[in-house]
Design a protein around this motif. Sequence first.
Motif, PDB file in Angstrom:
ATOM      1  N   LEU A   1       0.867  -1.181   0.000  1.00 43.48           N
ATOM      2  CA  LEU A   1       0.000   0.000   0.000  1.00 43.48           C
ATOM      3  C   LEU A   1       0.898   1.224   0.000  1.00 43.48           C
ATOM      4  CD1 LEU A   1      -2.621  -1.098   2.675  1.00 43.48           C
ATOM      5  CD2 LEU A   1      -2.783  -1.276   0.179  1.00 43.48           C
ATOM      6  N   ARG A   2       0.560   2.211  -0.827  1.00 38.68           N
ATOM      7  CA  ARG A   2       1.413   3.374  -1.018  1.00 38.68           C
ATOM      8  C   ARG A   2       0.635   4.644  -0.717  1.00 38.68           C
ATOM      9  NH1 ARG A   2       1.973   6.458  -5.430  1.00 38.68           N
ATOM     10  NH2 ARG A   2       0.787   5.008  -6.681  1.00 38.68           N
ATOM     11  N   ALA A   3       1.263   5.567  -0.014  1.00 40.08           N
ATOM     12  CA  ALA A   3       0.656   6.877   0.220  1.00 40.08           C
ATOM     13  C   ALA A   3       0.341   7.502  -1.137  1.00 40.08           C
ATOM     14  CB  ALA A   3       1.597   7.758   1.018  1.00 40.08           C
ATOM     15  N   TYR A   4      -0.655   8.329  -1.201  1.00 42.53           N
ATOM     16  CA  TYR A   4      -1.131   8.983  -2.427  1.00 42.53           C
ATOM     17  C   TYR A   4      -1.775   7.997  -3.387  1.00 42.53           C
ATOM     18  CZ  TYR A   4       2.456  12.206  -0.699  1.00 42.53           C
ATOM     19  OH  TYR A   4       3.248  12.986   0.081  1.00 42.53           O
ATOM     20  N   SER A   5      -2.196   6.841  -2.886  1.00 46.40           N
ATOM     21  CA  SER A   5      -2.860   5.864  -3.745  1.00 46.40           C
ATOM     22  C   SER A   5      -4.138   5.402  -3.056  1.00 46.40           C
ATOM     23  CB  SER A   5      -1.932   4.684  -4.034  1.00 46.40           C
ATOM     24  OG  SER A   5      -1.642   3.996  -2.841  1.00 46.40           O
ATOM     25  N   ASP A   6      -4.884   4.567  -3.736  1.00 47.20           N
ATOM     26  CA  ASP A   6      -6.145   4.083  -3.179  1.00 47.20           C
ATOM     27  C   ASP A   6      -6.124   2.565  -3.208  1.00 47.20           C
ATOM     28  OD1 ASP A   6      -8.686   4.321  -2.111  1.00 47.20           O
ATOM     29  OD2 ASP A   6      -9.647   4.316  -4.084  1.00 47.20           O
ATOM     30  N   PRO A   7      -6.187   1.871  -2.098  1.00 43.00           N
ATOM     31  CA  PRO A   7      -6.279   2.408  -0.740  1.00 43.00           C
ATOM     32  C   PRO A   7      -4.897   2.769  -0.208  1.00 43.00           C
ATOM     33  CG  PRO A   7      -6.359   0.027  -0.630  1.00 43.00           C
ATOM     34  CD  PRO A   7      -6.272   0.390  -2.098  1.00 43.00           C
ATOM     35  N   PRO A   8      -4.820   3.798   0.620  1.00 46.69           N
ATOM     36  CA  PRO A   8      -3.535   4.162   1.221  1.00 46.69           C
ATOM     37  C   PRO A   8      -3.231   3.277   2.420  1.00 46.69           C
ATOM     38  CG  PRO A   8      -5.218   5.650   1.996  1.00 46.69           C
ATOM     39  CD  PRO A   8      -5.884   4.723   1.006  1.00 46.69           C
TER      40      PRO A   8
ATOM     41  N   GLU B   1       3.335   0.559   3.116  1.00 47.77           N
ATOM     42  CA  GLU B   1       3.059  -0.539   4.037  1.00 47.77           C
ATOM     43  C   GLU B   1       3.136  -1.822   3.215  1.00 47.77           C
ATOM     44  OE1 GLU B   1      -0.895  -2.228   6.059  1.00 47.77           O
ATOM     45  OE2 GLU B   1      -0.430  -0.165   6.646  1.00 47.77           O
ATOM     46  N   VAL B   2       4.058  -2.701   3.585  1.00 43.23           N
ATOM     47  CA  VAL B   2       4.301  -3.925   2.829  1.00 43.23           C
ATOM     48  C   VAL B   2       3.890  -5.112   3.685  1.00 43.23           C
ATOM     49  CG1 VAL B   2       6.060  -5.354   1.695  1.00 43.23           C
ATOM     50  CG2 VAL B   2       6.218  -2.850   1.586  1.00 43.23           C
TER      51      VAL B   2
END
Length: 167
Positions: free
Chosen positions: A42-49, A65-66
């Motif tokens: 999960l990556r900031a600035y993406s959906d879902p963050p 977050e891996v």
Amino acid sequence: TREMGHKFQPAPALDSAAIKERVLHQRIASIYQKAQGVRAVLRAYSDPPPASISTPLGTIMPDLEVAYGDRKLFIEIESGEYHYNSLADKMDKYLASAISQVLIITAESKAPTASQIEQWCDLRQHKLPAGIKPYSALKAYVTSLDQIQRAGVNGNIWQIFQVGETL
């Protein structure tokens, strides 16, 4: 879109710091997505963050977050001007949380981040801010994008710094 009543902000310029930071996040996320055993990134600035992490010092959202099986890695990516105070603020929040380790990846190997983390650890070994319990502990693993590209995420490339006793 304005005639339809929509409000919007123009996209950042292609050479802006915001775009460069997002591209760096995407590059590191793609390396982890290809790593063996990774279930989700999960990556900031993406959906879902990534999920926000509440701490007594405030909320923090990791850049990545891996998920590896039932384990999660929280990653901060340092790509900007490398301000000690903002990095120390992030690290204090991680130390105040229930998280026992954080990975920090810099855009360049010459970035001052490792020495800033070492400075923060030295300070926190002697003085904890209000809101951080005396038995709090955190391990910080620091490397750079070029080292990950050469040796992979599991390579012997991580500098390890620690505050308190971790399990």
